[in-house]
Design a protein around this motif. Sequence first.
Motif, PDB file in Angstrom:
ATOM      1  N   GLU A 367       6.094  -3.335  -5.016  1.00 34.07           N
ATOM      2  CA  GLU A 367       5.662  -4.606  -4.426  1.00 34.07           C
ATOM      3  C   GLU A 367       5.537  -4.501  -2.909  1.00 34.07           C
ATOM      4  N   ASP A 368       6.381  -3.682  -2.268  1.00 29.98           N
ATOM      5  CA  ASP A 368       6.260  -3.460  -0.826  1.00 29.98           C
ATOM      6  C   ASP A 368       4.989  -2.680  -0.511  1.00 29.98           C
ATOM      7  N   ALA A 369       4.684  -1.686  -1.342  1.00 41.57           N
ATOM      8  CA  ALA A 369       3.475  -0.883  -1.129  1.00 41.57           C
ATOM      9  C   ALA A 369       2.232  -1.769  -1.197  1.00 41.57           C
ATOM     10  N   GLU A 370       2.245  -2.737  -2.105  1.00 40.16           N
ATOM     11  CA  GLU A 370       1.100  -3.641  -2.236  1.00 40.16           C
ATOM     12  C   GLU A 370       1.039  -4.637  -1.086  1.00 40.16           C
ATOM     13  N   LYS A 371       2.196  -5.060  -0.582  1.00 35.18           N
ATOM     14  CA  LYS A 371       2.236  -6.078   0.467  1.00 35.18           C
ATOM     15  C   LYS A 371       1.985  -5.489   1.861  1.00 35.18           C
ATOM     16  N   TYR A 372       2.603  -4.363   2.158  1.00 35.29           N
ATOM     17  CA  TYR A 372       2.541  -3.817   3.510  1.00 35.29           C
ATOM     18  C   TYR A 372       1.603  -2.608   3.637  1.00 35.29           C
ATOM     19  N   GLY A 373       1.124  -2.122   2.496  1.00 35.09           N
ATOM     20  CA  GLY A 373       0.419  -0.849   2.517  1.00 35.09           C
ATOM     21  C   GLY A 373      -1.075  -0.949   2.719  1.00 35.09           C
ATOM     22  N   TYR A 374      -1.797  -0.028   2.138  1.00 35.43           N
ATOM     23  CA  TYR A 374      -3.208   0.146   2.425  1.00 35.43           C
ATOM     24  C   TYR A 374      -3.893   0.754   1.205  1.00 35.43           C
ATOM     25  N   SER A 375      -5.189   0.567   1.166  1.00 32.41           N
ATOM     26  CA  SER A 375      -6.021   1.191   0.142  1.00 32.41           C
ATOM     27  C   SER A 375      -7.403   1.320   0.758  1.00 32.41           C
ATOM     28  N   TYR A 376      -8.269   2.080   0.104  1.00 37.66           N
ATOM     29  CA  TYR A 376      -9.611   2.264   0.643  1.00 37.66           C
ATOM     30  C   TYR A 376     -10.374   0.945   0.591  1.00 37.66           C
ATOM     31  N   TYR A 525      16.250   2.844   2.720  1.00 32.62           N
ATOM     32  CA  TYR A 525      14.971   3.539   2.555  1.00 32.62           C
ATOM     33  C   TYR A 525      13.824   2.532   2.448  1.00 32.62           C
ATOM     34  N   ARG A 526      14.097   1.401   1.804  1.00 30.46           N
ATOM     35  CA  ARG A 526      13.062   0.373   1.673  1.00 30.46           C
ATOM     36  C   ARG A 526      12.633  -0.139   3.046  1.00 30.46           C
ATOM     37  N   GLU A 527      13.611  -0.393   3.907  1.00 28.62           N
ATOM     38  CA  GLU A 527      13.307  -0.882   5.257  1.00 28.62           C
ATOM     39  C   GLU A 527      12.567   0.170   6.074  1.00 28.62           C
ATOM     40  N   LEU A 528      12.985   1.418   5.939  1.00 28.36           N
ATOM     41  CA  LEU A 528      12.343   2.491   6.697  1.00 28.36           C
ATOM     42  C   LEU A 528      10.897   2.670   6.242  1.00 28.36           C
ATOM     43  N   ASN A 529      10.673   2.564   4.939  1.00 24.59           N
ATOM     44  CA  ASN A 529       9.310   2.712   4.426  1.00 24.59           C
ATOM     45  C   ASN A 529       8.419   1.550   4.857  1.00 24.59           C
ATOM     46  N   LYS A 530       8.991   0.362   4.984  1.00 25.53           N
ATOM     47  CA  LYS A 530       8.219  -0.786   5.497  1.00 25.53           C
ATOM     48  C   LYS A 530       7.750  -0.508   6.921  1.00 25.53           C
ATOM     49  N   GLU A 534       3.891  -0.356   8.252  1.00 29.01           N
ATOM     50  CA  GLU A 534       3.431  -1.310   9.267  1.00 29.01           C
ATOM     51  C   GLU A 534       2.968  -0.623  10.547  1.00 29.01           C
ATOM     52  N   THR A 535       3.532   0.524  10.885  1.00 31.85           N
ATOM     53  CA  THR A 535       3.223   1.159  12.172  1.00 31.85           C
ATOM     54  C   THR A 535       2.394   2.432  12.055  1.00 31.85           C
ATOM     55  N   ILE A 536       2.283   3.015  10.881  1.00 32.09           N
ATOM     56  CA  ILE A 536       1.448   4.195  10.599  1.00 32.09           C
ATOM     57  C   ILE A 536       1.735   5.341  11.578  1.00 32.09           C
ATOM     58  N   PRO A 537       2.892   5.994  11.480  1.00 31.55           N
ATOM     59  CA  PRO A 537       3.176   7.152  12.337  1.00 31.55           C
ATOM     60  C   PRO A 537       2.222   8.324  12.081  1.00 31.55           C
ATOM     61  N   VAL A 538       1.858   8.545  10.816  1.00 32.01           N
ATOM     62  CA  VAL A 538       0.864   9.540  10.410  1.00 32.01           C
ATOM     63  C   VAL A 538      -0.002   8.908   9.328  1.00 32.01           C
TER      64      VAL A 538
END
Length: 588
Positions: A367-376, A525-530, A534-538
């Motif tokens: 659910e975090d991947a869908e909320k905070y993440g990205y897709s093409y 780990y959940r917080e770190l992945n958020k 959100e900031t896209i280090p790589v």
Amino acid sequence: MSFYNFLNKFFVGTIALSALFLVACNEEKKEVAESEDSEYPRNETLYVGGFDWAPPSSFNPLDYDPNFPTDGNCRLSYEALLAYNQLSGELEPMLADSYTVKDTHISVHLDPRAKWSNGQPVTVDDVVYTFHIDSLLPTSRHGNWKFLSKITADNDNNIEFHFSQIKNPLIILNAIAETSILPKSVFEPLIQSAKSGKGYDMNKITEFKNDSVPVISGPYNLKTFSPEQIVLERNDNYWGNAKYNGQKPTPKYIIHSLYNGNNHFNSAMTKGHLDISAVFLPRIWDKAKDSIRAWSRNEPYHQPGSITTLFIEHQREPFNDVAIRRAMMHAINFEKIKSRAVSNYTPAIQSGFILPFGNEAKYFVKEDAEKYGYSYDAEKAKAILTEAGYSWNAEGKLLDKKGNPVRKFTIECPQGWTDWEDAIKVIVESFKEIGLSAEEKFVDYAVWDKDLRLGTFDLAMKTQTAELSAATPWNRFEQVMGSSSYKPMGEEAFSNQGRYQNVEADKLILKIPGMTNEKELAEAYRELNKIFMETIPVLPVMYRPTQYYQFSTKYWTNFPTEENPYAPPQILIVAAGVKALWGIKPAK
């Protein structure tokens, strides 16, 4: 076209074709020699490829970039105390026969049977001195001593790694499993001779090439080498044979063939001149006719275990703007990379920096991947840029917040790494959809490596934590987000090469290794992945196996596979994968 220009182009073309013909002939002669060389009978010789690309120059494990079999986590010659098994996620005995993690330290027991190739015992002094070297020289493990207060040993072969005030069992376990133990009798005099003032002259240390029958603890030693190949010979007195009821590893010789680029490696593999390859080989399902297969017969064929990314130089415009980074992430056509660049050898990529399968899956939150993440989604990328104040000119080129064209930038990787090259070509196309102008930059490996270390790049493809270990996923985050190893552009950095900084991420990176409550650990780990999403280090591009693992059964059989997983797919060379050398058999 004038007659002169015609002749000029004709002769230039003829010379180029002649050069290509000579290269092809040389490669063919080398491959024939490999299959017919009576000095190395084919039923006793295992040919491997993909761990070295250039003519060998040094086998000194203290060199910045030593050659096979001294580099990385290769365990044919120099062994570690423990070996990570990527299938089980466990640390298995190697030079040590057991270990225990305690509140204040990690205790390791050195196997009393362990011996060097000169017949002398491997001692606790050798182990302690090896880690002492890491406190003296700028090795890749130099930072471990921030997490160690001391290392002690007793007469019963017990070695204790005591935590510093910054308690980090993960990084110490990782160091124990990935540090090549060296003979003190060889390396102490070398290091002492290089002492200069308050430090050590690394040039003097790396002058020692270690290329004449090195003193090693592993099952294979250097026999000879040339610009075309590195030849190892079995140590028939290897102490570890006792673990296999006295049986020796099956191949008498292991030869690493050296080719220039994936295509030459793959040609040799198809012709049966390589038995195992760690090089990207496209369309593995078509290679069954050549007796070649991978770990699995089903997609993704290889066991995924790492995340290949585009490193971003955060100190350079326009990449210091998170809106640009987020837009780039939405612009990448991941499915096209999956099919066009890597032959579907990767599962569909999910947002974040945690593998959503295997031992890490328990930390992945969909659910975090869908909320905070990205897709093409090119339109979403454009909306992010519009909201941030960017615009486009009549030709569709992106303009910055002041109305100036966003500069053209490069995306870099080593030339000849065809899967990465093809992925970059897709990414260049993807960025063009949102008005970003990028171009491919395929360079010599040494140039790419130096650019990353010094920060003299725009975007560069890299798999920072290429292998699973006792410390993943923590070390994957730490290697790209941790500021403890931060260096300004122009100074050498071996991690966080994108020069990323984030205070909240640093707090979590510092906190996670000492956590023992599984629920609290999962939340951290959940917080770190958020923060990552959100900031896209790589820019994560694809999942990749820790090593591509494909093998030919023309001359050898009984390789570890998904159906017969008696050893992990660590290519019979890395960590716990070495034990498969006792399992393979010559083909009849």
